[in-house]
Design a protein around this motif. Structure first.
Motif, PDB file in Angstrom:
ATOM      1  N   GLU A  31     -18.850   1.276 -52.133  1.00  0.00           N
ATOM      2  CA  GLU A  31     -20.067   0.862 -51.419  1.00  0.00           C
ATOM      3  C   GLU A  31     -20.433   1.870 -50.328  1.00  0.00           C
ATOM      4  O   GLU A  31     -21.587   2.278 -50.198  1.00  0.00           O
ATOM      5  CB  GLU A  31     -19.857  -0.523 -50.801  1.00  0.00           C
ATOM      6  CG  GLU A  31     -21.047  -1.046 -50.043  1.00  0.00           C
ATOM      7  CD  GLU A  31     -20.770  -2.391 -49.391  1.00  0.00           C
ATOM      8  OE1 GLU A  31     -21.253  -2.595 -48.257  1.00  0.00           O
ATOM      9  OE2 GLU A  31     -20.052  -3.218 -49.988  1.00  0.00           O
ATOM     10  N   PHE A  32     -19.432   2.283 -49.545  1.00  0.00           N
ATOM     11  CA  PHE A  32     -19.645   3.212 -48.434  1.00  0.00           C
ATOM     12  C   PHE A  32     -20.258   4.524 -48.931  1.00  0.00           C
ATOM     13  O   PHE A  32     -21.293   4.976 -48.446  1.00  0.00           O
ATOM     14  CB  PHE A  32     -18.312   3.442 -47.724  1.00  0.00           C
ATOM     15  CG  PHE A  32     -18.341   4.287 -46.473  1.00  0.00           C
ATOM     16  CD1 PHE A  32     -19.373   4.196 -45.553  1.00  0.00           C
ATOM     17  CD2 PHE A  32     -17.304   5.156 -46.204  1.00  0.00           C
ATOM     18  CE1 PHE A  32     -19.380   4.967 -44.389  1.00  0.00           C
ATOM     19  CE2 PHE A  32     -17.293   5.926 -45.050  1.00  0.00           C
ATOM     20  CZ  PHE A  32     -18.337   5.841 -44.147  1.00  0.00           C
ATOM     21  N   THR A  48     -19.147   0.946 -40.491  1.00  0.00           N
ATOM     22  CA  THR A  48     -19.979  -0.009 -39.755  1.00  0.00           C
ATOM     23  C   THR A  48     -21.342   0.569 -39.378  1.00  0.00           C
ATOM     24  O   THR A  48     -22.139  -0.112 -38.741  1.00  0.00           O
ATOM     25  CB  THR A  48     -19.271  -0.490 -38.467  1.00  0.00           C
ATOM     26  OG1 THR A  48     -19.003   0.644 -37.644  1.00  0.00           O
ATOM     27  CG2 THR A  48     -17.976  -1.222 -38.792  1.00  0.00           C
ATOM     28  N   SER A  49     -21.610   1.813 -39.770  1.00  0.00           N
ATOM     29  CA  SER A  49     -22.894   2.438 -39.428  1.00  0.00           C
ATOM     30  C   SER A  49     -24.072   1.738 -40.099  1.00  0.00           C
ATOM     31  O   SER A  49     -25.189   1.785 -39.597  1.00  0.00           O
ATOM     32  CB  SER A  49     -22.891   3.925 -39.804  1.00  0.00           C
ATOM     33  OG  SER A  49     -21.954   4.629 -39.042  1.00  0.00           O
ATOM     34  N   LYS A  50     -23.853   1.121 -41.232  1.00  0.00           N
ATOM     35  CA  LYS A  50     -24.847   0.367 -42.021  1.00  0.00           C
ATOM     36  C   LYS A  50     -26.232   0.993 -42.004  1.00  0.00           C
ATOM     37  O   LYS A  50     -26.432   2.011 -42.633  1.00  0.00           O
ATOM     38  CB  LYS A  50     -24.884  -1.101 -41.566  1.00  0.00           C
ATOM     39  CG  LYS A  50     -23.556  -1.813 -41.672  1.00  0.00           C
ATOM     40  CD  LYS A  50     -23.098  -1.940 -43.091  1.00  0.00           C
ATOM     41  CE  LYS A  50     -21.786  -2.711 -43.170  1.00  0.00           C
ATOM     42  NZ  LYS A  50     -21.131  -2.580 -44.413  1.00  0.00           N
ATOM     43  N   GLU A  51     -27.191   0.403 -41.264  1.00  0.00           N
ATOM     44  CA  GLU A  51     -28.571   0.892 -41.295  1.00  0.00           C
ATOM     45  C   GLU A  51     -28.714   2.286 -40.670  1.00  0.00           C
ATOM     46  O   GLU A  51     -29.711   2.953 -40.881  1.00  0.00           O
ATOM     47  CB  GLU A  51     -29.539  -0.097 -40.623  1.00  0.00           C
ATOM     48  CG  GLU A  51     -29.329  -0.328 -39.148  1.00  0.00           C
ATOM     49  CD  GLU A  51     -28.222  -1.331 -38.813  1.00  0.00           C
ATOM     50  OE1 GLU A  51     -27.833  -1.369 -37.636  1.00  0.00           O
ATOM     51  OE2 GLU A  51     -27.751  -2.040 -39.712  1.00  0.00           O
ATOM     52  N   THR A 102     -11.589  -0.432 -46.296  1.00  0.00           N
ATOM     53  CA  THR A 102     -12.975  -0.068 -46.549  1.00  0.00           C
ATOM     54  C   THR A 102     -13.271  -0.103 -48.047  1.00  0.00           C
ATOM     55  O   THR A 102     -12.451   0.336 -48.861  1.00  0.00           O
ATOM     56  CB  THR A 102     -13.249   1.346 -45.995  1.00  0.00           C
ATOM     57  OG1 THR A 102     -13.012   1.331 -44.595  1.00  0.00           O
ATOM     58  CG2 THR A 102     -14.674   1.791 -46.262  1.00  0.00           C
ATOM     59  N   GLU A 126     -23.853   4.384 -50.525  1.00  0.00           N
ATOM     60  CA  GLU A 126     -24.912   4.380 -49.512  1.00  0.00           C
ATOM     61  C   GLU A 126     -25.114   5.778 -48.923  1.00  0.00           C
ATOM     62  O   GLU A 126     -26.236   6.253 -48.792  1.00  0.00           O
ATOM     63  CB  GLU A 126     -24.567   3.371 -48.408  1.00  0.00           C
ATOM     64  CG  GLU A 126     -25.679   3.099 -47.439  1.00  0.00           C
ATOM     65  CD  GLU A 126     -26.878   2.373 -48.054  1.00  0.00           C
ATOM     66  OE1 GLU A 126     -27.960   2.444 -47.446  1.00  0.00           O
ATOM     67  OE2 GLU A 126     -26.752   1.772 -49.130  1.00  0.00           O
ATOM     68  N   ILE A 175     -26.725   4.753 -41.438  1.00  0.00           N
ATOM     69  CA  ILE A 175     -26.227   5.718 -42.418  1.00  0.00           C
ATOM     70  C   ILE A 175     -27.353   6.641 -42.883  1.00  0.00           C
ATOM     71  O   ILE A 175     -27.159   7.853 -43.016  1.00  0.00           O
ATOM     72  CB  ILE A 175     -25.541   5.013 -43.608  1.00  0.00           C
ATOM     73  CG1 ILE A 175     -24.197   4.434 -43.161  1.00  0.00           C
ATOM     74  CG2 ILE A 175     -25.354   5.966 -44.785  1.00  0.00           C
ATOM     75  CD1 ILE A 175     -23.465   3.635 -44.216  1.00  0.00           C
TER      76      ILE A 175
END
Length: 186
Positions: free
Chosen positions: A114-115, A77-80, A110, A118, A82
């Motif tokens: 994708e994870f 959930t860290s998204k931006e 998860t 990134e 990361i």
């Protein structure tokens, strides 16, 4: 801390050793005293799961001064965040496998492609995946995404169910051997 010192001095253990503890424990011990002791006994890194990346500046200088890596956590959930977390990571990047608390899981929701895609854009240091990894099947499924896998709670459970030091060594050894076999499989 003396146990780490004994491992380093008496048994000549040279692999990196890391503490995982909450920030309150460091505060209670005393920040400066904690880092001096870590340096004295041979701790290489510290994971502080309740210290958000944005608040690490508070103690970043102590880590640098004593030559200890602050191992940061990055979550699905860290998204931006990361990019910032990965770019500033030291030692290795602790990649959290899933939401919630650590412990046994039957499966993972998860999207690891994708994870890690990134994360890999921003970080060249090793990535270790943890939280809920507890079986050889998990190892086989997840080893392709990262440089290392972290198994903690499963080992703590084995220790707590064992009746003697000998049994602890035997049971943990057998468990770790099964995980190693899964790692080594092609």
């Amino acid at each position: 801390m003396n146990m780490v010192y004994d491992l380093r001095k008496e048994l000549s253990i040279e692999v990196p050793l890391i503490y995982l503890l909450y920030f309150n424990c460091i505060l209670q011990f005393g920040i400066d005293k904690f880092f001096k002791e870590c340096n004295r006994v041979g701790i290489d890194g510290v994971i502080i799961p309740d210290l958000p990346f944005e608040e690490q500046d508070e103690i970043k200088d102590e880590f640098k001064e004593h030559g200890i890596d602050l191992i940061t956590l990055v979550t699905p959930t860290s998204k931006e965040r990361i990019r910032k977390i990965s770019k500033n990571a030291r030692g290795f990047l602790y990649c959290v496998s899933s939401l919630g608390v650590t412990g046994k899981r039957n499966n993972f929701k998860t999207d690891f492609n994708e994870f890690f895609s990134e994360i890999n854009k921003y970080s060249k240091i090793p990535k270790a995946l943890g939280f809920g990894i507890s079986t050889p099947e998990h190892i086989r499924e997840l080893k392709k995404y990262c440089d290392g896998l972290i198994v903690g709670t499963a080992i703590v459970r084995i220790i707590s169910k064992s009746k003697s030091d000998f049994e602890i060594i035997q049971n943990v050894g057998e468990f770790v051997e099964k995980l190693k076999i899964a790692i080594d499989e092609k």
